[in-house]
Design a protein around this motif. Structure first.
Motif, short mmCIF file in Angstrom:
data_model
loop_
_atom_site.label_atom_id
_atom_site.label_comp_id
_atom_site.label_asym_id
_atom_site.label_seq_id
_atom_site.Cartn_x
_atom_site.Cartn_y
_atom_site.Cartn_z
N ASN A 89 0.82 -1.21 0.00
CA ASN A 89 0.00 0.00 0.00
C ASN A 89 0.86 1.25 0.00
OD1 ASN A 89 -2.44 -1.43 0.10
ND2 ASN A 89 -2.45 -1.49 2.32
N LEU A 90 1.90 1.26 0.81
CA LEU A 90 2.79 2.41 0.86
C LEU A 90 3.47 2.64 -0.48
CD1 LEU A 90 4.33 1.63 4.36
CD2 LEU A 90 2.90 3.61 3.82
N LEU A 91 3.86 1.56 -1.12
CA LEU A 91 4.49 1.67 -2.44
C LEU A 91 3.52 2.28 -3.45
CD1 LEU A 91 6.77 1.05 -4.47
CD2 LEU A 91 5.76 -1.24 -4.74
N GLU A 92 2.31 1.75 -3.49
CA GLU A 92 1.32 2.20 -4.48
C GLU A 92 0.83 3.62 -4.22
OE1 GLU A 92 -1.70 -0.77 -4.37
OE2 GLU A 92 -0.44 -2.32 -5.30
N GLU A 93 0.87 4.06 -2.97
CA GLU A 93 0.39 5.39 -2.63
C GLU A 93 1.50 6.44 -2.68
OE1 GLU A 93 -1.64 5.04 1.09
OE2 GLU A 93 -3.05 3.55 0.31
N GLY A 94 2.68 6.04 -3.13
CA GLY A 94 3.77 7.00 -3.33
C GLY A 94 4.45 7.45 -2.05
N VAL A 95 4.39 6.62 -1.00
CA VAL A 95 5.00 6.97 0.28
C VAL A 95 6.44 6.46 0.33
CG1 VAL A 95 4.85 6.77 2.78
CG2 VAL A 95 2.75 6.85 1.41
N ARG A 96 7.36 7.34 0.60
CA ARG A 96 8.73 6.90 0.82
C ARG A 96 8.95 6.73 2.32
NH1 ARG A 96 14.59 8.84 -1.58
NH2 ARG A 96 15.77 7.29 -0.39
N VAL A 111 14.97 -5.78 11.39
CA VAL A 111 15.87 -4.90 10.63
C VAL A 111 15.81 -5.23 9.14
CG1 VAL A 111 18.28 -4.23 10.27
CG2 VAL A 111 17.39 -4.53 12.60
N ASP A 112 15.73 -6.51 8.80
CA ASP A 112 15.63 -6.91 7.39
C ASP A 112 14.36 -6.34 6.76
OD1 ASP A 112 18.00 -8.29 7.50
OD2 ASP A 112 17.08 -10.27 7.74
N LEU A 113 13.26 -6.38 7.51
CA LEU A 113 12.00 -5.83 7.00
C LEU A 113 12.09 -4.31 6.83
CD1 LEU A 113 9.42 -7.88 9.10
CD2 LEU A 113 9.69 -7.96 6.62
N MET A 114 12.75 -3.65 7.77
CA MET A 114 12.93 -2.20 7.68
C MET A 114 13.77 -1.84 6.46
SD MET A 114 13.66 -1.74 11.76
CE MET A 114 14.41 -0.12 11.69
N ASP A 115 14.88 -2.56 6.28
CA ASP A 115 15.74 -2.31 5.12
C ASP A 115 14.97 -2.55 3.82
OD1 ASP A 115 17.86 -1.76 6.80
OD2 ASP A 115 18.76 -3.74 6.63
N GLY A 116 14.18 -3.62 3.80
CA GLY A 116 13.43 -3.96 2.60
C GLY A 116 12.40 -2.90 2.26
N LEU A 117 11.72 -2.37 3.27
CA LEU A 117 10.70 -1.35 3.01
C LEU A 117 11.33 -0.05 2.53
CD1 LEU A 117 7.74 -0.61 3.07
CD2 LEU A 117 7.98 0.00 5.49
N ALA A 122 12.03 3.53 -2.17
CA ALA A 122 13.09 4.53 -2.34
C ALA A 122 12.82 5.54 -3.43
CB ALA A 122 14.42 3.84 -2.61
N ASP A 123 12.03 5.18 -4.44
CA ASP A 123 11.77 6.09 -5.56
C ASP A 123 10.49 6.90 -5.38
OD1 ASP A 123 14.07 5.27 -6.91
OD2 ASP A 123 13.03 3.60 -7.88
N ASN A 124 9.78 6.71 -4.28
CA ASN A 124 8.53 7.43 -4.04
C ASN A 124 8.81 8.85 -3.56
OD1 ASN A 124 7.01 5.25 -4.81
ND2 ASN A 124 6.42 4.65 -2.74
N ASP A 125 7.85 9.76 -3.85
CA ASP A 125 8.07 11.15 -3.47
C ASP A 125 6.77 11.88 -3.14
OD1 ASP A 125 9.88 13.38 -3.09
OD2 ASP A 125 9.04 14.23 -4.93
N HIS A 126 5.66 11.15 -3.02
CA HIS A 126 4.37 11.81 -2.74
C HIS A 126 4.35 12.33 -1.30
CE1 HIS A 126 0.24 12.87 -3.11
NE2 HIS A 126 -0.18 11.98 -2.22
N VAL A 127 4.77 11.50 -0.39
CA VAL A 127 4.93 11.91 1.01
C VAL A 127 6.06 11.08 1.61
CG1 VAL A 127 3.18 10.27 1.83
CG2 VAL A 127 3.77 12.22 3.25
N HIS A 128 6.86 11.70 2.47
CA HIS A 128 8.00 11.04 3.08
C HIS A 128 7.66 10.70 4.53
CE1 HIS A 128 11.12 12.03 -0.07
NE2 HIS A 128 10.07 12.75 -0.45
N LEU A 129 7.53 9.42 4.81
CA LEU A 129 7.20 8.94 6.16
C LEU A 129 8.48 8.45 6.83
CD1 LEU A 129 5.26 8.02 8.42
CD2 LEU A 129 4.99 5.87 7.15
#
Length: 238
Positions: A89-96, A111-117, A122-129
């Motif tokens: 959902n975060l990917l599709e909604e443009g959330v970095r 940590v692996d999940l955090m790194d993966g997310l 990384a290329d999203n720019d709609h909102v930075h969370l």
């Protein structure tokens, strides 16, 4: 459309009151944390509607390890569950998504999940969370000072060049603007070791609403009040 000239570009939130929210309903504290996680989703989606480009949330502090083992373990499971469920959902909604804090104490699976997310979005720019996880302001400053001292020792940084413009480059938030507005829910009026360096000139809102009750409408009202504030950054208007 929001008037971006009057909107905070970066809002940081101390999400307090999850446990009390649950206890008021005679439920375990973790029920409140799950309710709070759902509220995060709503506020992330609402942020761009109010001109907010950057949103930073305080998820788990360096002091939160002092809580019961049951609550800490439950929170760690919740973080992993949130990342797995929300990643697409975060990917599709443009959330970095970025994480700040010391990852050394966190379990490798998290940590692996955090790194993966972070990589996924990384290329999203709609909102930075930005999610502060095992984060403390003093700890961040200490870790930054160690990195700076190392660069000085290695000859990469001249001590004469150390100043209030150089130091932020060593902070976890070095790629982020400083927060314009910091919100704390639940009625507590303290900053709890959150973004100590970055919030030097932030506006603050301490509100009574518990985090699981912090709806998009409440968020909109708090953000709208920011537009009426006169920010001078130490200067005086002519």
């Amino acid at each position: 459309m929001p008037d971006d000239s009057k909107s905070p570009n970066h809002v940081a939130i101390i999400m307090d009151g999850n446990g009390r929210w649950a206890q008021m309903r005679h439920r375990p504290r973790l029920v409140g944390h799950h309710a709070g996680a759902k509220r995060v989703r709503e506020i992330v989606r609402a942020a761009p509607d109010h001109g907010v480009k950057y949103l930073t949330i305080f998820a788990f502090s360096t002091e939160n390890w002092k809580r019961t083992q049951t609550e800490v373990a439950g929170l760690m499971k919740l973080f992993k569950r949130y990342i797995r469920r929300e990643a697409q959902n975060l990917l599709e909604e443009g959330v970095r998504v970025r994480f700040i804090g010391d990852r050394v104490r966190l379990e490798p699976a998290l940590v692996d999940l955090m790194d993966g997310l972070e990589l996924l979005t990384a290329d999203n720019d709609h909102v930075h969370l930005t999610i502060a996880l095992n984060y403390g302001g003093r700890d961040e400053v200490a870790r930054a000072a160690k990195r700076m001292a190392y660069d000085v020792a290695m000859g990469k940084l001249n001590p004469r060049d150390v100043c209030d413009e150089t130091f932020p480059k060593y902070l976890d938030t070095h790629v982020l603007p400083d927060p314009d507005l910091v919100i704390r829910t639940s009625g507590e009026a303290r900053i709890s070791n959150f973004l100590l360096w970055q919030s030097a000139y932030s506006e603050y809102e301490f509100i009574d609403t518990l985090w699981p009750d912090f709806t998009a409408d409440v968020f909109a009202k708090v953000v709208s009040r920011y537009g009426a504030r006169d920010r001078r950054f130490g200067a005086v208007k002519a």
